[in-house]
Design a protein around this motif. Structure first.
Motif, mmCIF file in Angstrom:
data_model
loop_
_atom_site.group_PDB
_atom_site.id
_atom_site.type_symbol
_atom_site.label_atom_id
_atom_site.label_comp_id
_atom_site.label_asym_id
_atom_site.label_seq_id
_atom_site.Cartn_x
_atom_site.Cartn_y
_atom_site.Cartn_z
ATOM 1 N N ALA A 244 0.011 -4.107 -9.817
ATOM 2 C CA ALA A 244 -0.051 -4.975 -8.701
ATOM 3 C C ALA A 244 -0.503 -6.525 -8.624
ATOM 4 O O ALA A 244 -0.494 -7.279 -7.779
ATOM 5 N N MET A 296 2.215 9.188 -3.478
ATOM 6 C CA MET A 296 2.195 7.840 -2.635
ATOM 7 C C MET A 296 1.479 6.503 -3.567
ATOM 8 O O MET A 296 2.083 5.640 -3.523
ATOM 9 N N ILE A 297 0.643 7.020 -4.401
ATOM 10 C CA ILE A 297 -0.047 5.702 -5.195
ATOM 11 C C ILE A 297 1.084 5.517 -6.292
ATOM 12 O O ILE A 297 1.265 4.453 -6.293
ATOM 13 N N LEU A 299 4.362 5.779 -6.139
ATOM 14 C CA LEU A 299 5.452 5.053 -5.588
ATOM 15 C C LEU A 299 5.264 3.681 -5.248
ATOM 16 O O LEU A 299 6.204 2.869 -4.852
ATOM 17 N N ASN A 300 3.883 3.227 -5.290
ATOM 18 C CA ASN A 300 3.524 1.912 -4.578
ATOM 19 C C ASN A 300 2.830 1.311 -5.910
ATOM 20 O O ASN A 300 2.120 0.054 -5.346
ATOM 21 N N ASP A 302 3.681 -1.139 -7.707
ATOM 22 C CA ASP A 302 4.124 -2.526 -7.908
ATOM 23 C C ASP A 302 3.816 -3.292 -6.316
ATOM 24 O O ASP A 302 4.325 -4.527 -6.575
ATOM 25 N N SER A 303 3.408 -2.624 -5.498
ATOM 26 C CA SER A 303 3.232 -3.202 -4.153
ATOM 27 C C SER A 303 1.785 -3.308 -4.050
ATOM 28 O O SER A 303 1.078 -2.270 -3.824
ATOM 29 N N ASN A 305 -0.061 -4.175 -1.245
ATOM 30 C CA ASN A 305 -0.098 -3.682 -0.012
ATOM 31 C C ASN A 305 -0.293 -2.082 0.110
ATOM 32 O O ASN A 305 -1.019 -1.366 0.681
ATOM 33 N N GLY A 306 0.946 -1.595 -0.457
ATOM 34 C CA GLY A 306 1.229 -0.257 -0.338
ATOM 35 C C GLY A 306 0.098 0.379 -1.239
ATOM 36 O O GLY A 306 -0.249 1.361 -0.808
ATOM 37 N N LEU A 307 -0.516 0.056 -2.298
ATOM 38 C CA LEU A 307 -1.227 0.484 -3.231
ATOM 39 C C LEU A 307 -2.639 0.474 -2.497
ATOM 40 O O LEU A 307 -3.282 1.529 -2.663
ATOM 41 N N ALA A 310 -2.594 3.417 0.011
ATOM 42 C CA ALA A 310 -2.553 4.416 -0.429
ATOM 43 C C ALA A 310 -3.965 4.825 -1.049
ATOM 44 O O ALA A 310 -4.510 6.089 -1.089
#
Length: 456
Positions: A244, A296-297, A299-300, A302-303, A305-307, A310
């Protein structure tokens, strides 16, 4: 069971000072978690496996010494065991701070874990508080652990950004010395060390606790939960930094956000579980969420915000489970055996921490970050499969009731106590001049219980 007086100044001093000692020690253990994977990879001999072992290494010695040190405190006194444990903890921090290799850090963490003083602290709380205030004092210690975990997640990255990994370990030494000062000069010294079945391990209750299938499910659960926690801290700091793009010095705000949101989010679930008597359902939902969030972690990665989202979900599930499991144990443990059940439970927790760190490091070394999250997901799913078979727990609270003169402590009294509406279980321990009971507070006839406890 009548209205209790407020805590005395000595009781308040004991509860607050011992909660602080516990918090400083746990702060020292936890503070390393969010920084060891990132800062430790630059040490000589660092491998993913050794980093994972270092993260969970304290659990090996904690698991080995937790119950024996508690029993030793029955023989030689609480304070000598606590002081000795804090000295070992400080020595371990010093070894790790001065280490120039990952193996040296592992040795330091093993020494830190050898300061296994939790059981002795709980027993000292029981020595210094009356029965009617003991639960309150224990709750203060429980809260101090939660607060220390939150502070550690923020303080670790901030201290490491200024003073490096060795600086974090030097702070753990300072915290141990503060704890030593509190034990020596602030914590009251009990006039007599007694064996308290609700706070310490009783040999006669040990095998029944190890054979109880409901307690075994909880032991597996807390072991799996802390295995997941330690494995996660092999991967999450690296995911934030390497994928990230968030510098390690900035990780503190991610953990702060996650902890604040998760604490707020879990409160309604805890209230619902207790008021509606749906603890099993809430527990299983949290375990399922813990399993799902691993994907969920992943899949996110490289993001940012998503990380972060999660990680918030992850900590919500973790904190909910961390708060629910001890409450379940208190409901399930037989009367007079709560201390023993808690000793086995804590040992299972530390075994899980030790294995989780090692397995997480091995998974990262072989399969990368995805392997760690897959491991955590499988651990959570195994717990879910075991948890589905648990019985709905009884909604009871435990009490220790002092009994009148010796001739009154007989089987007839036990039958009369059990006949009181709302009393689910009871046992009389003659040598303590006490009865341990479990009651459903919604239907308990308190006046009838008080009448039974009055001498004829």
């Amino acid at each position: 069971m009548q209205q209790a007086e407020s805590m005395t100044p000595i009781e308040r001093r004991a509860a607050v000072s011992l909660a602080a000692v516990f918090a400083f020690r746990m702060l020292g253990l936890f503070m390393v978690l969010p920084v060891l994977a990132t800062y430790g990879q630059h040490l000589d001999g660092a491998t993913p496996l050794l980093i994972g072992v270092a993260i969970g290494a304290y659990g090996f010695t904690q698991a080995l010494l937790q119950i024996p040190f508690g029993m030793l405190s029955d023989r030689i006194g609480r304070k000598p065991v606590i002081i000795g444990g804090l000295l070992l903890f400080a020595l371990g921090g010093l070894v790790a701070a001065q280490a120039d290799s990952m193996l040296g850090v592992v040795m330091g963490r093993i020494l830190q874990g050898a300061g296994a003083i939790a059981a002795a602290i709980m027993a000292l709380v029981a020595d210094l508080t009356r029965d009617e205030h003991r639960t309150k004092a224990m709750a203060m210690i429980g809260m101090s652990i939660g607060v220390s975990f939150g502070v550690a997640m923020i303080a670790g990255p901030l201290i490491a950004s200024v003073a490096g990994l060795s600086g974090v370990f030097y702070v753990t030494v300072a915290l141990a010395l503060v704890g030593l000062a509190l034990v020596t000069w602030v914590v009251p010294t009990p006039t007599l060390a007694l064996q308290h079945r609700e706070a310490g391990v009783v040999r006669s209750a040990l095998m029944p606790a190890l054979r109880n299938p409901e307690l075994l499910r909880l032991n597996y659960g807390i072991g799996a939960l802390h295995a997941i926690l330690m494995a996660s801290f092999v991967a999450i700091p690296l995911a934030l930094q390497d994928h990230a793009g968030l510098p390690t010095s900035q990780h503190w705000w991610v953990y702060l956000s996650a902890l604040l949101v998760s604490f707020v989010a879990m409160v309604p679930a805890i209230i619902y579980a207790e008021r509606k008597r749906r603890v099993k359902q809430v527990l299983l939902a949290a375990v399922a969420l813990l399993a799902a969030v691993q994907g969920m972690i992943w899949l996110n990665l490289d993001s940012l915000n998503g990380l972060v989202v999660a990680i918030v979900v992850y900590f919500t599930a973790f904190n909910l489970l961390e708060a629910t499991l001890p409450s379940l144990l208190s409901k399930i443990a037989p009367p007079g055996a709560k201390g023993t059940a808690m000793g086995v439970y804590s040992t299972s927790q530390f075994i899980g921490a030790a294995l989780g760190g090692a397995l997480g490091g091995a998974a990262y070394g072989e399969f990368g970050l995805g392997g760690v999250f897959l491991l955590c997901g499988l651990l959570a799913l195994s717990w879910l499969m075991i948890g589905v078979t648990m019985k709905q727990p009884p909604y009871v609270k435990s009490y220790r009731l002092p009994l009148p003169d010796a001739p009154f402590r007989d089987e007839a009294l036990l039958r009369r106590i059990l006949a009181v509406p709302g009393v689910a279980e009871a046992v009389i321990v003659a040598e303590e001049a006490a009865a341990y009971i479990k009651v459903d507070t919604q239907v308990l006839d308190r006046e009838a219980l008080d009448r039974v406890l009055q001498p004829a």
